[in-house]
Design an enzyme around this catalytic site. Structure first.
Site, PDB file in Angstrom:
ATOM      1  CB  THR A 191     -35.272  61.854  85.603  1.00  0.00           C
ATOM      2  OG1 THR A 191     -36.486  62.592  85.497  1.00  0.00           O
ATOM      3  CG2 THR A 191     -34.953  61.268  84.235  1.00  0.00           C
ATOM      4  NE  ARG A 207     -38.495  62.646  76.657  1.00  0.00           N
ATOM      5  CZ  ARG A 207     -37.948  63.238  77.709  1.00  0.00           C
ATOM      6  NH1 ARG A 207     -37.835  62.580  78.839  1.00  0.00           N
ATOM      7  NH2 ARG A 207     -37.505  64.464  77.629  1.00  0.00           N
ATOM      8  CB  VAL A 208     -34.527  57.847  76.273  1.00  0.00           C
ATOM      9  CG1 VAL A 208     -33.264  58.162  77.042  1.00  0.00           C
ATOM     10  CG2 VAL A 208     -34.938  56.391  76.488  1.00  0.00           C
ATOM     11  N   GLY A 209     -34.978  60.833  77.750  1.00  0.00           N
ATOM     12  CA  GLY A 209     -34.562  62.235  77.791  1.00  0.00           C
ATOM     13  C   GLY A 209     -33.058  62.399  77.912  1.00  0.00           C
ATOM     14  CG  ASP A 210     -31.773  65.874  79.995  1.00  0.00           C
ATOM     15  OD1 ASP A 210     -32.963  65.530  80.178  1.00  0.00           O
ATOM     16  OD2 ASP A 210     -31.144  66.574  80.800  1.00  0.00           O
ATOM     17  N   GLY A 262     -35.664  67.766  78.397  1.00  0.00           N
ATOM     18  CA  GLY A 262     -34.464  67.047  77.984  1.00  0.00           C
ATOM     19  C   GLY A 262     -34.096  67.247  76.527  1.00  0.00           C
ATOM     20  CB  SER A 285     -40.210  64.196  88.539  1.00  0.00           C
ATOM     21  OG  SER A 285     -39.613  64.839  89.630  1.00  0.00           O
ATOM     22  CB  THR A 328     -34.299  65.520  86.532  1.00  0.00           C
ATOM     23  OG1 THR A 328     -35.165  65.047  85.530  1.00  0.00           O
ATOM     24  CG2 THR A 328     -32.996  64.751  86.502  1.00  0.00           C
ATOM     25  CB  THR A 354     -33.226  69.787  86.046  1.00  0.00           C
ATOM     26  OG1 THR A 354     -34.600  69.453  86.253  1.00  0.00           O
ATOM     27  CG2 THR A 354     -33.024  71.244  86.418  1.00  0.00           C
ATOM     28  N   GLY A 355     -34.939  69.796  83.352  1.00  0.00           N
ATOM     29  CA  GLY A 355     -35.837  70.523  82.459  1.00  0.00           C
ATOM     30  C   GLY A 355     -36.164  69.729  81.212  1.00  0.00           C
TER      31      GLY A 355
HETATM   32  C1  SD4 Z   1     -36.161  64.675  80.903  1.00  0.00           C
HETATM   33  N1  SD4 Z   1     -34.752  66.281  81.999  1.00  0.00           N
HETATM   34  O1  SD4 Z   1     -36.489  63.500  80.900  1.00  0.00           O
HETATM   35  C2  SD4 Z   1     -35.774  65.294  82.204  1.00  0.00           C
HETATM   36  C3  SD4 Z   1     -37.026  65.843  82.767  1.00  0.00           C
HETATM   37  C4  SD4 Z   1     -36.987  66.530  84.047  1.00  0.00           C
HETATM   38  O2  SD4 Z   1     -36.000  67.967  85.475  1.00  0.00           O
HETATM   39  O3  SD4 Z   1     -37.835  66.387  84.835  1.00  0.00           O
HETATM   40  N2  SD4 Z   1     -36.028  67.296  84.330  1.00  0.00           N
HETATM   41  O4  SD4 Z   1     -36.215  65.403  79.910  1.00  0.00           O
END
Ligand code: SD4
Length: 325
Positions: free
Chosen positions: A205, A215-218, A241, A84, A187, A238-239
């Site tokens: 990540t 797609r873009v996360g946090d 996003g 990841s 992440t 993490t988690g």
């Molecule tokens: C996201 N926060 O792209 C990241 C995903 C992830 O541990 O694996 N977080 O949303």
């Protein structure tokens, strides 16, 4: 009444082990005088252990937190087993490995890349954005072009293992990014306090596996996946996003610490804020925070969020406390 910056720093210094309550500490020089402090590194998930190791080596050599956080997260970025982050990361639904990363130093400078492809170390590209450009964030083709100009090598990041997993997923193509799966949320967010008592952080990540293309996360969003205020503290996430972005979690945690909360209490409050917004069944978010005094906190929506803490000579994995009982 909210705690003022000066009150907070004074309280924090009082709380720092080994510092005496000399008039000098409480006097005018508090903000400018730097005392050597015990270095600390904290990071998300079990790949945080080798990442912490690399980061702490720099801190023990009296290096800067910003160099430590970059070196630390480069370890899982290069590890094909870490599915990841960076090389070996699981691709989007079309089979592209697309990477997000950001970095922030003790001066409040930051750099970020989003939707970057073909570069094994997005964190180092983010660092270059911070150090070499007037901007904070570059994305997609522009980020790749900048990376190549800076001498980074174009590589194929999709390993055979990740490709096989993606091909197996394609048979059903069932997409539930919100469903907690221990392999989908790894992440690395890493925070460091150096012996000069300066804070920095890094977050990198490959994002949610099988996400929509683009797609873009946090993780590359300053204030969501990471925030550092060297006078107060730092936080990372993490988690899922989307949940972190909707509440600007890392910035929120630092602001809560500014108001006087401990890092632990601030992480709990930020998780509660997510829970208040709606149904969080089977979703995971985990936060880590550290303050200027070297106190730290960790909290998650649900069980299973592990973090690695390297402090006072020990680098150990812990499981964070959580909200959903
Ligand atoms: C996201 N926060 O792209 C990241 C995903 C992830 O541990 O694996 N977080 O949303």
């Amino acid at each position: 009444m909210p705690t003022t910056r000066r009150q907070f720093i004074t309280q924090s210094l009082i709380g720092t082990a080994g510092l005496s309550l000399s008039p000098k500490i409480l006097g005018q020089n508090t903000l400018t005088e730097k005392k050597a402090v015990e270095p600390l590194v904290i990071s998300t998930w079990s790949h945080g252990i080798p990442a912490n190791e690399a980061a702490m080596k720099i801190l023990q050599d009296k290096g800067k937190a910003i160099d430590a956080v970059e070196a630390g997260v480069r370890v899982p970025e290069a590890d094909p087993e870490a599915t990841s982050v960076g090389y070996g990361g699981l691709p989007d639904r079309d089979g592209n490995v697309t990477l997000d990363a950001c970095i922030m130093n003790e001066k409040g400078d930051c750099g970020s890349v989003a939707f970057l492809q073909h570069i094994k170390h997005p964190i180092s590209v983010a660092r270059k954005v911070m150090d070499e450009t007037p901007h904070v964030m570059l994305s997609g083709e522009g980020a790749l072009r900048f990376a190549l100009e800076q001498g980074f090598k174009k590589e194929d990041l999709l390993t055979e293992n990740a490709k096989q997993k993606w091909e197996a997923w394609k048979k059903e193509a069932d997409y539930h990014p919100w469903i907690y799966d221990e392999h989908n949320h790894d992440t690395i967010g890493l925070l460091a306090l150096d012996i000069q008592q300066d804070l920095s952080g890094a977050c990198t990540t490959s994002g949610l596996a099988y996400k929509m293309h683009g797609r873009v996360g946090d993780s590359p969003i300053i204030g969501a996946g990471l925030f550092v205020d060297n006078e107060i503290g730092a936080a990372t996430a993490t988690g899922v996003g989307e949940l972190v972005m909707k509440t600007l979690g890392s910035f929120l945690i630092v602001e809560l610490m500014r108001q006087g909360m401990t890092p632990q209490k601030a992480c709990q409050e930020a998780i509660a804020r997510i829970a208040q917004r709606g149904d969080i069944k089977r979703m995971q978010v985990g936060y880590l925070a550290v303050n200027k005094a070297g106190e730290y906190g960790a909290y998650a929506l649900r069980p299973g969020f592990e973090y690695a803490l390297y402090h006072k000579g020990e680098n150990k994995l812990y499981e964070a406390d959580y909200l959903q009982r």
